[in-house]
Structures are given as structure tokens and as C-alpha cells.
Design a protein around this motif. Structure first.
Motif, PDB file in Angstrom:
ATOM      1  N   PRO A 186      22.927  97.508  50.972  1.00  0.00           N
ATOM      2  CA  PRO A 186      23.598  97.213  52.243  1.00  0.00           C
ATOM      3  C   PRO A 186      25.080  96.968  52.025  1.00  0.00           C
ATOM      4  N   ALA A 187      25.872  97.215  53.057  1.00  0.00           N
ATOM      5  CA  ALA A 187      27.333  97.049  52.971  1.00  0.00           C
ATOM      6  C   ALA A 187      27.694  95.575  53.178  1.00  0.00           C
ATOM      7  N   PHE A 188      27.307  94.769  52.209  1.00  0.00           N
ATOM      8  CA  PHE A 188      27.558  93.328  52.303  1.00  0.00           C
ATOM      9  C   PHE A 188      29.059  93.052  52.425  1.00  0.00           C
ATOM     10  N   TYR A 189      29.388  91.990  53.151  1.00  0.00           N
ATOM     11  CA  TYR A 189      30.791  91.614  53.350  1.00  0.00           C
ATOM     12  C   TYR A 189      31.426  91.264  52.015  1.00  0.00           C
ATOM     13  N   THR A 190      32.640  91.773  51.791  1.00  0.00           N
ATOM     14  CA  THR A 190      33.298  91.615  50.490  1.00  0.00           C
ATOM     15  C   THR A 190      34.488  90.654  50.515  1.00  0.00           C
ATOM     16  N   GLN A 191      34.663  89.908  51.614  1.00  0.00           N
ATOM     17  CA  GLN A 191      35.796  89.003  51.811  1.00  0.00           C
ATOM     18  C   GLN A 191      37.078  89.727  52.205  1.00  0.00           C
ATOM     19  N   ASN A 192      37.053  91.051  52.270  1.00  0.00           N
ATOM     20  CA  ASN A 192      38.217  91.827  52.730  1.00  0.00           C
ATOM     21  C   ASN A 192      37.975  92.195  54.191  1.00  0.00           C
ATOM     22  N   GLU A 193      38.589  91.458  55.112  1.00  0.00           N
ATOM     23  CA  GLU A 193      38.285  91.639  56.533  1.00  0.00           C
ATOM     24  C   GLU A 193      38.755  92.983  57.079  1.00  0.00           C
ATOM     25  N   LYS A 194      39.698  93.645  56.392  1.00  0.00           N
ATOM     26  CA  LYS A 194      40.214  94.923  56.877  1.00  0.00           C
ATOM     27  C   LYS A 194      39.529  96.126  56.237  1.00  0.00           C
ATOM     28  N   SER A 195      38.558  95.870  55.404  1.00  0.00           N
ATOM     29  CA  SER A 195      37.832  96.954  54.754  1.00  0.00           C
ATOM     30  C   SER A 195      36.732  97.457  55.700  1.00  0.00           C
ATOM     31  N   PHE A 196      36.742  98.753  55.971  1.00  0.00           N
ATOM     32  CA  PHE A 196      35.811  99.340  56.932  1.00  0.00           C
ATOM     33  C   PHE A 196      34.362  98.995  56.594  1.00  0.00           C
ATOM     34  N   ARG A 197      33.627  98.612  57.627  1.00  0.00           N
ATOM     35  CA  ARG A 197      32.164  98.571  57.580  1.00  0.00           C
ATOM     36  C   ARG A 197      31.644  99.193  58.880  1.00  0.00           C
ATOM     37  N   PRO A 198      30.481  99.825  58.852  1.00  0.00           N
ATOM     38  CA  PRO A 198      29.928 100.396  60.077  1.00  0.00           C
ATOM     39  C   PRO A 198      29.768  99.345  61.175  1.00  0.00           C
ATOM     40  N   PHE A 199      29.644  99.807  62.414  1.00  0.00           N
ATOM     41  CA  PHE A 199      29.548  98.893  63.550  1.00  0.00           C
ATOM     42  C   PHE A 199      28.836  99.580  64.700  1.00  0.00           C
ATOM     43  N   VAL A 200      28.497  98.799  65.719  1.00  0.00           N
ATOM     44  CA  VAL A 200      27.908  99.302  66.964  1.00  0.00           C
ATOM     45  C   VAL A 200      28.766  98.799  68.109  1.00  0.00           C
ATOM     46  N   VAL A 201      29.127  99.697  69.039  1.00  0.00           N
ATOM     47  CA  VAL A 201      29.914  99.294  70.201  1.00  0.00           C
ATOM     48  C   VAL A 201      29.339  99.963  71.444  1.00  0.00           C
ATOM     49  N   GLY A 202      29.256  99.200  72.545  1.00  0.00           N
ATOM     50  CA  GLY A 202      28.807  99.733  73.827  1.00  0.00           C
ATOM     51  C   GLY A 202      29.913  99.598  74.856  1.00  0.00           C
ATOM     52  N   TRP A 203      30.152 100.657  75.653  1.00  0.00           N
ATOM     53  CA  TRP A 203      31.289 100.699  76.567  1.00  0.00           C
ATOM     54  C   TRP A 203      30.889 100.429  78.018  1.00  0.00           C
ATOM     55  N   GLY A 204      31.897 100.315  78.869  1.00  0.00           N
ATOM     56  CA  GLY A 204      31.673 100.027  80.275  1.00  0.00           C
ATOM     57  C   GLY A 204      30.667 100.984  80.899  1.00  0.00           C
ATOM     58  N   GLY A 205      29.736 100.432  81.666  1.00  0.00           N
ATOM     59  CA  GLY A 205      28.706 101.232  82.293  1.00  0.00           C
ATOM     60  C   GLY A 205      27.522 101.530  81.399  1.00  0.00           C
ATOM     61  N   SER A 206      27.599 101.126  80.134  1.00  0.00           N
ATOM     62  CA  SER A 206      26.493 101.378  79.205  1.00  0.00           C
ATOM     63  C   SER A 206      25.466 100.256  79.265  1.00  0.00           C
ATOM     64  N   ASN A 207      24.274 100.558  78.737  1.00  0.00           N
ATOM     65  CA  ASN A 207      23.223  99.562  78.550  1.00  0.00           C
ATOM     66  C   ASN A 207      22.762  99.610  77.106  1.00  0.00           C
ATOM     67  N   THR A 208      22.716  98.454  76.472  1.00  0.00           N
ATOM     68  CA  THR A 208      22.263  98.354  75.088  1.00  0.00           C
ATOM     69  C   THR A 208      21.089  97.395  75.027  1.00  0.00           C
ATOM     70  N   TYR A 209      19.974  97.863  74.479  1.00  0.00           N
ATOM     71  CA  TYR A 209      18.775  97.037  74.339  1.00  0.00           C
ATOM     72  C   TYR A 209      18.403  96.960  72.867  1.00  0.00           C
ATOM     73  N   ILE A 210      18.407  95.762  72.316  1.00  0.00           N
ATOM     74  CA  ILE A 210      17.952  95.550  70.943  1.00  0.00           C
ATOM     75  C   ILE A 210      16.806  94.548  71.001  1.00  0.00           C
ATOM     76  N   SER A 211      15.631  94.979  70.544  1.00  0.00           N
ATOM     77  CA  SER A 211      14.420  94.179  70.680  1.00  0.00           C
ATOM     78  C   SER A 211      13.585  94.261  69.406  1.00  0.00           C
ATOM     79  N   GLU A 212      13.141  93.103  68.930  1.00  0.00           N
ATOM     80  CA  GLU A 212      12.256  93.017  67.765  1.00  0.00           C
ATOM     81  C   GLU A 212      12.793  93.840  66.592  1.00  0.00           C
ATOM     82  N   SER A 213      14.068  93.685  66.331  1.00  0.00           N
ATOM     83  CA  SER A 213      14.720  94.479  65.294  1.00  0.00           C
ATOM     84  C   SER A 213      15.535  93.601  64.358  1.00  0.00           C
TER      85      SER A 213
END
Length: 512
Positions: free
Chosen positions: A187-214
Motif C-alpha cells: 500500500p502507498a503508506f504515508y511517507t511524511q512528505n505531504e506534497k508527494s502524490f498519492r492516489p485519491f477519490v473525488v466526487g464533484w457537484g451533482g455526483s453521488n458517492t456511496y461507500i458501504s461495508e468497505s
């Protein structure tokens, strides 16, 4: 919707029985007493019984009845769903990682399952064993489209600049989503470098995001909308003609349910901007980096309930900040975070904070900064390294029936501050008055090391029906501090002997 009704604030200042005046430097105070109030604030908590994994599955089943989706492999540039990710170095970082003009796997329309995405582009979404997939490109869910991730593991490659950007509907159910470091096969564990790219999830206006039992883990870094798990309204300018759409309202807010899941090693466990109707319930947020849960900027009608938040490494377990209002935070446990367990900040008003447990945090149990008209009721705040509850520049707060025990400083600490040294504050975005005022009734304040209640330069503080035991070093007194301490005997007589309401009020200059 009005979530509670404030009583007439004048009732504490009528039917005066006794008055005591004392001057303190340039300020004068008066103690007023009156008969027992007939009623207190009424509030109702929302019913969250409908926010269940079963209901998410029903929604997924309906999405599966819609038309099958279309998957494309376009350039990132030109897709409105990633428009706000171009800022700063983000775009160029992804270009370097892909060693080309950045492309994406885009669900253009309809409903797509993760395996169908793999079949369309197996080189970029590699299927490994046991329903495990490795994404080597960003995944974009277009406006009006749907992506379902169920009973699978999705690894987002840090090395290739992968992320998920949702402009439509995203389901993550009974799944794992993890930032993945191919170079170490971990896993891409945090390395203390806050500006170092790590993957992410983003949801925009009008979107619906459902995260369940995960389980969602190892995401996010310090870049716009890339904090880990983010919901944000669009900011599309009229001049940007290539992004304009006649069939879509870019002023819509994003929405989402985050339920019965685990979130860990995420730069911000949750962050939102100008969102509405978000439900965060029955989750575990553990060992996240800056914040556990952080709704932000002009967000309303949130439900944050029945979560366990602990081990936040830098700041607070739960924080709502900058006009996050008309929301509910209840039945959460927030503990062993580096700073406060729960914090309300920067004009976050009319919120109800009820039946939470905040303990063993590195600062306060509950903190109110520059945020008025909030109800804090039936909470347990204990064994925190600073105050049980701290209030700064916040008016008309209500502390009702709280148990505030064994904190290193005061049980309740109320003050005002000019914030002149807070050079990072934009006072146009974050205006405030150097005033605090409020009501403390019911509950127990006991065994707090510095004392029971401290108030300095407050407009007024009212006390009623408090149990105060063994606070401060002088067991013969009740452990008051600041302006309250010099009124000790009057407060004891009125509140404990005569069972009356006691109010310590500042006398303004006009009235002197």
C-alpha cells in the motif's frame, strides 16, 4: 428546516433576586440570579435507520437495470470531471508518471461494473487473482454515468498517477480500495512528505458517492481536491466554453453516504466543500494523517453519527470548519487524536453535538472556535490533555447535561481572543467578534486538574443545576477561574443552596 427553537434569551435577566457588582481592570461584571427556568432547549435527532448497506444494494440493483455503459480512453484535458485537478503541479505530476499526455479510463455513459472496465482496457486495469484489479490510469466517472465496485479490490497505482474522479454515481460496496505503491508492492503508506502524490477519490457537484461495508486506505496528499476522499462543488467559469453543458447545472452540490466502512492512512479521512446532505455513519476512521473527518466551507445538513475516530496523527478527530451549519454530530467516539476530539470552527453555527464520547485526546475533548448558537448536550469528555470543553469567540452556546471529568486543565474554558497573531486567517472569509456567551446547565464537572469552569471577558455566562466536585487544587472551593472565581460565594449560595439560575454578565460602557 429549523433543527431547534431557541428560547427567549431574556429570561435569565428578569425577576432579579440579587445583584452583585465587581470591577476587574477596565471591565465590570454583575451577578444576577433568578428563579428556576421552566424549560430548556428542545432538539430532535434525525432518523438514520434508512442509511443501510441493504439500501445501497437496492440502489445498485436499480442502476444495473439502466443502459449498459460506454468506456473510453481519452486525454484528461478537456474532461470537466478533472478540470479542477489541473491546478498547480498535479497535471504535470501525472504526465511525468504516465510519461505521456495523461489519459484516463472514462465511463462515458450508462452503468459499468469494474470487470467490464477491465475487459474494455485490460492493459490499463489489470486483473489480478481473487477479484483484485490494479488501475494504471485515472478512472473518471462522467456526468450521468455510473461505476459499480462490488466484492472486489481496486488498487490505484501511485507510480502511474491513478485516482478516481466521480462526476456521476460511484458505488463501493463490500470492497477494498487502496492506494498502491508498485515499486514496493505495498500500500502507498504515508511517507511524511505531504506534497508527494498519492492516489485519491473525488466526487464533484451533482455526483453521488456511496461507500458501504468497505475498506478505504492509503490515499491523499496536499494538493487541490486530492486530500484522499473529497466531495466538492464545481468551479467552472463562464469563459471556459469547452466545459459548458446545457444539460447540467454546475451549481449543484455533491452528495454521498459513507456507512459501515473503515477509512485509514488517508491524508484527510473525509473532506468536503460546499456539499449537502452527507451521511457519515457507523464507520471507523483510524490513523489518518491531518484530520479524521473534515467537512468544510459552506456545507450543511450533515449527519455524522455512530463513528469511531481515533489515532489522527496531526490534528483533530472530527472538525467542521467555515460555515458548516445546521448539522448533527451524535453518538460518536473520538479519542487518542493528536489535538481535539471534536472541533467546531469559523462560523459553524446551529449545530447539534449530542451523546458523543471524547477522551484521551492531545488537546480538548470538544472545541468551539468562532462559532455561535451551537448545542453541546449529553456528551462525555474525559481524560483529555487540555480542557474538557473549550469555547473561544463563540456566542450563545448551550452546554447541557454533559459529563466532563478528569481533564488536565479546566472542565469548561471560555475566553475571547483578537487572533492578531493568526496571520494565516483571512478575516474577509472568516469574520468574527471577540465575544463569548452562553449557558451551562445540568451534568457533572469533576476531577479536572486546573478547575471546573473558567471564563474571561465573556458577555455573559449562565449556570444552573451543575454538579461540581473535586476540581482544581483547592478542595474547599468549586474550582472556578478567570472572572468567575471572585464571585465564588455568591454563585455557591444562589446555585447550590437556593437552586437558582446564576448569570455573570459584563456591564457595557454605556450602562456604567
Amino acid at each position: 428546516m429549523r433543527i431547534y427553537k431557541w428560547l427567549d434569551l431574556t429570561f435569565l435577566f428578569t425577576m432579579l433576586v440579587a445583584t452583585f457588582n465587581i470591577s476587574a481592570a477596565d471591565e465590570q461584571f454583575v451577578v444576577n440570579t433568578n428563579s428556576t427556568p421552566k424549560s430548556d432547549i428542545a432538539y430532535d435527532l434525525p432518523d438514520i435507520s434508512g442509511y443501510t448497506p441493504a439500501e445501497v444494494k437496492k440502489k445498485m440493483a436499480y442502476s444495473r437495470t439502466l443502459k449498459k455503459g460506454r468506456v473510453t480512453n481519452p486525454n484528461l484535458l478537456g474532461q470537466v470531471e478533472v478540470r479542477m485537478l489541473y491546478a498547480g503541479e498535479s497535471f504535470w505530476n501525472i504526465a511525468k508518471k504516465q510519461k505521456n499526455i495523461p489519459k484516463s479510463l472514462t465511463v462515458k455513459s450508462g452503468t459499468v461494473e469494474l470487470d467490464a472496465l477491465h475487459r474494455a482496457y485490460p492493459k490499463f486495469l489489470v486483473k489480478e487473482k481473487n477479484q483484485t484489479y490494479l488501475a494504471k490510469l485515472p478512472i473518471v466517472v462522467g456526468i450521468g454515468a455510473t461505476l459499480i465496485i462490488e466484492n472486489a479490490t481496486l488498487k490505484l497505482s501511485e507510480d502511474r498517477g491513478s485516482f478516481v474522479s466521480n462526476g456521476g454515481t460511484l458505488y463501493i460496496s463490500n470492497a477494498k480500495l487502496v492506494g498502491w505503491r508498485e515499486s514496493t508492492n505495498t500500500p502507498a503508506f504515508y511517507t511524511q512528505n505531504e506534497k508527494s502524490f498519492r492516489p485519491f477519490v473525488v466526487g464533484w457537484g451533482g455526483s453521488n458517492t456511496y461507500i458501504s461495508e468497505s475498506v478505504v486506505s492509503s490515499l491523499g496528499y496536499f494538493a487541490p481536491k486530492s486530500f484522499g476522499l473529497t466531495l466538492s462543488r464545481y468551479k467552472v467559469k463562464e469563459a471556459e466554453s469547452m466545459f459548458q453543458r446545457k444539460d447540467f447545472d454546475f451549481s449543484k452540490s455533491p452528495k454521498g453516504w459513507f456507512i459501515h466502512s473503515v477509512f485509514e492512512d488517508i491524508y484527510y479521512g473525509f473532506y468536503c466543500y460546499e456539499a449537502e446532505d452527507i451521511v457519515i455513519a457507523h464507520n471507523v476512521y483510524r490513523n489518518n494523517i491531518i484530520y479524521g473527518i473534515d467537512p468544510h466551507d459552506i456545507t450543511s445538513h450533515l449527519i455524522i453519527a455512530n463513528n469511531e475516530v481515533y489515532g489522527t496523527k496531526v490534528k483533530h478527530g472530527i472538525i467542521i470548519s467555515r460555515d458548516v451549519s445546521d448539522s448533527y454530530i451524535f453518538n460518536n467516539k473520538s479519542y487518542k487524536n493528536n489535538k481535539s476530539g471534536i472541533m467546531l470552527d469559523r462560523s459553524s453555527q446551529r449545530n447539534i453535538i449530542v451523546s458523543n464520547k471524547t477522551f484521551e485526546n492531545g488537546s480538548d475533548g470538544i472545541t468551539l472556535y468562532e462559532s455561535g448558537y451551537n448545542i453541546i448536550a449529553n456528551n462525555q469528555s474525559y481524560k483529555n490533555k487540555a480542557h474538557g470543553i473549550r469555547v473561544r469567540n463563540s456566542q450563545y452556546f448551550r452546554l447541557i447535561d454533559n459529563y466532563i471529568l478528569s481533564n488536565k486543565k479546566f472542565g469548561v474554558y471560555i475566553d475571547t481572543a483578537s487572533l492578531k497573531t493568526h496571520l494565516h486567517r483571512d478575516l474577509k472569509l472568516d469574520p468574527f467578534e471577540t465575544k463569548s456567551s452562553g449557558y451551562i446547565s445540568g451534568g457533572v464537572i469533576a476531577n479536572n486538574k486546573s478547575g471546573s469552569v473558567y471564563s474571561k471577558s465573556s458577555e455573559f455566562v449562565s449556570f444552573y443545576n451543575l454538579t461540581l466536585e473535586d476540581n482544581g487544587s483547592n478542595r474547599l472551593r468549586l474550582g472556578f477561574g478567570g472572572d468567575i472565581e471572585r464571585f465564588h460565594n455568591q454563585i455557591v449560595k444562589a446555585m447550590l443552596v437556593e437552586n437558582k439560575v446564576v448569570s455573570l454578565s459584563k456591564i457595557n460602557e454605556e450602562a456604567r
